[in-house]
Design a protein around this motif. Sequence first.
Motif, mmCIF file in Angstrom:
data_model
loop_
_atom_site.group_PDB
_atom_site.id
_atom_site.type_symbol
_atom_site.label_atom_id
_atom_site.label_comp_id
_atom_site.label_asym_id
_atom_site.label_seq_id
_atom_site.Cartn_x
_atom_site.Cartn_y
_atom_site.Cartn_z
ATOM 1 N N MET A 15 0.828 -1.207 0.000
ATOM 2 C CA MET A 15 0.000 0.000 0.000
ATOM 3 C C MET A 15 0.863 1.258 0.000
ATOM 4 S SD MET A 15 -3.305 -0.471 2.511
ATOM 5 C CE MET A 15 -3.856 1.212 2.170
ATOM 6 N N ALA B 1 1.215 4.027 -3.045
ATOM 7 C CA ALA B 1 0.373 5.165 -2.656
ATOM 8 C C ALA B 1 0.662 6.382 -3.519
ATOM 9 C CB ALA B 1 0.590 5.492 -1.185
ATOM 10 N N GLY C 260 -3.457 5.389 -0.317
ATOM 11 C CA GLY C 260 -3.369 4.165 -1.080
ATOM 12 C C GLY C 260 -4.150 4.258 -2.379
#
Length: 446
Positions: free
Chosen positions: A369, A373, A381
Motif C-alpha cells: 500500500m 500510494a 493508497g
Amino acid sequence: MASDHPVVRLGDYVDACLGKMLDAQKNRGELHPYLGNSNVRWGSFELEALSTMRFEDHEEERYGIRDGDLIVCEGGEPGRCAIWRGNAPMKIQKALHRVRTKAGLDNYFLYYWFLRAGRTGELEPFFTGTTIKHLTGKALAELRIPLPPIDLQREAARVLRSLDEKIDLNRRISQTLEAMAQAIFKSWFVDFDPVKAKIAAKTEGRDPLRAAMSAISGKAEAELDALPPEAFEQLAATAALFPDEMQASELGEIPKGWAFKSLADIAQFASGKIEVSALTEDLYISTENMLENRAGITRASSLPSVATVPSFKAGHILVSNIRPYFKKIWTARFDGGRSPDVLAFEPIDYLWAEFAYNLMYQDAFFEFMTRTAKGAKMPRGDKDAIMGWRFPCPGGHLMIAFSETVRPNYAHIESLNSQNKSVSELRDTLLPKLLSGELAVAEVDA
C-alpha cells in the motif's frame, strides 16, 4: 463534598518543565531516545520507532524522566497525558511537559484530574494560539485544581487505577490472542510449515500426514495419539488439506496446487451510505480514531458535519487509506459509518473472513500500500493497486479451515472488548465523583 476541598494553584504543588527544543545539529553529547507529542496517548505511550537527539551532560536531569513522572502534551488535545513507569532512560522533547508532584499531591490523582479536565473543556481557556493551540509552562502553573487530603487522593486514584488495570489486562490478553492467530497464519500461508513437514517426512520415510499434524498442532508426533478422538480427526482433516510438494511460480516456490491471486479474488470494496444523524461517536470510524500498528480503534472525538458518510457492516475489514505505513486495520464488530479515507473490504465469502483479515494484517500488505500510494505529504493508497495486490492463495477449503481455527480467538477478543467498554463506562462515571468528593471510596468498595 467538592466545596469542602480547597482549590489550589497547580504550580505550588509540582515541579514542571518543558522538554528540549529540536536543535540536534547544534549540540554535542550523546544520542538519546526521546518522547514527542505523538508518543503520548491517553494514558499510555507509543514507543515504537522513537527518534533520537543529542543531550549534553548537564541536560540529563533537566530533560530526563523517571518513574512516576506525569507527561502532559503541550499542544494538540487538551488533557492528553500519561504516567511514565519504570526506570528505562528516556528524555522529552519541547512538545511535552514533565510534571513531578510535591508533598500533598498524588501523581495519579493529578493524572486523573487532567483526563477529566480535558474531557470537560476545563483546560481549553488555558491554551493559547490560533492554528495550533498550546499549554505554556506558565499557563500550566496557573491551573486550579481541587486538593482533598492526600489519603483521599490516593484512595480515589487506587479505585480508578484498578479499573484501568483491568482494561489493560484485557487488552494484553487480546493482543496475545491476536498474535496467536497471526502466528498460525504465518506458519500455514507464509512459511508453509505443514507442507514442508510433509516433504521432509516423505524424504525420511515417515508418515507425511502425521508430520503435518505435528507442525499444525505444535505437538510431537508421539503426543498426537493422546488427543481426544474428535480433536485428532479434526487435526487430521486440516492436515490433509495441505499438499506434500512445492511448485515453481513467477514469484517463487509455492505449495503445489496453490496460485498467485489478487485481493480482488477474495474481497471487494463495500458500498453504501448512512445518515450521520443515525450515528454516535461510538459508531463512527475515521482515520483519526483508528490506532497505529494494528491496535484497533478508539471512540471518535466528534462526528463529521455532513449529511451522509460511507457505511460499513459487522465483518467488514476497515483499513485507513491515509499514510498506510501507520498500519491501521480493524475488523468491524458492529454496523456504522466511516470516513471516506477509511476503506471497507467485504469478504466475498464470510466463511473465510478471518483469512482475509489476517492476510491484510501482514506487513507485506501495508508495505505494498505504501509503495503504490499517491501523494507525498499525505500519501493515500491507490484503490486499484490495492485490489491488484497478489499473494499465494490456497484452496477455499483451507481458507475456511484457518478461519474456523482462529474464530474462537476473535470471539474471545470481542468478549474482552465488551468487558472493557463496560469497565470504561464505570470508570468514566466514577472519575468526576471521586475527584470532587461527591462519592466516597468506601461507597465504591462496598
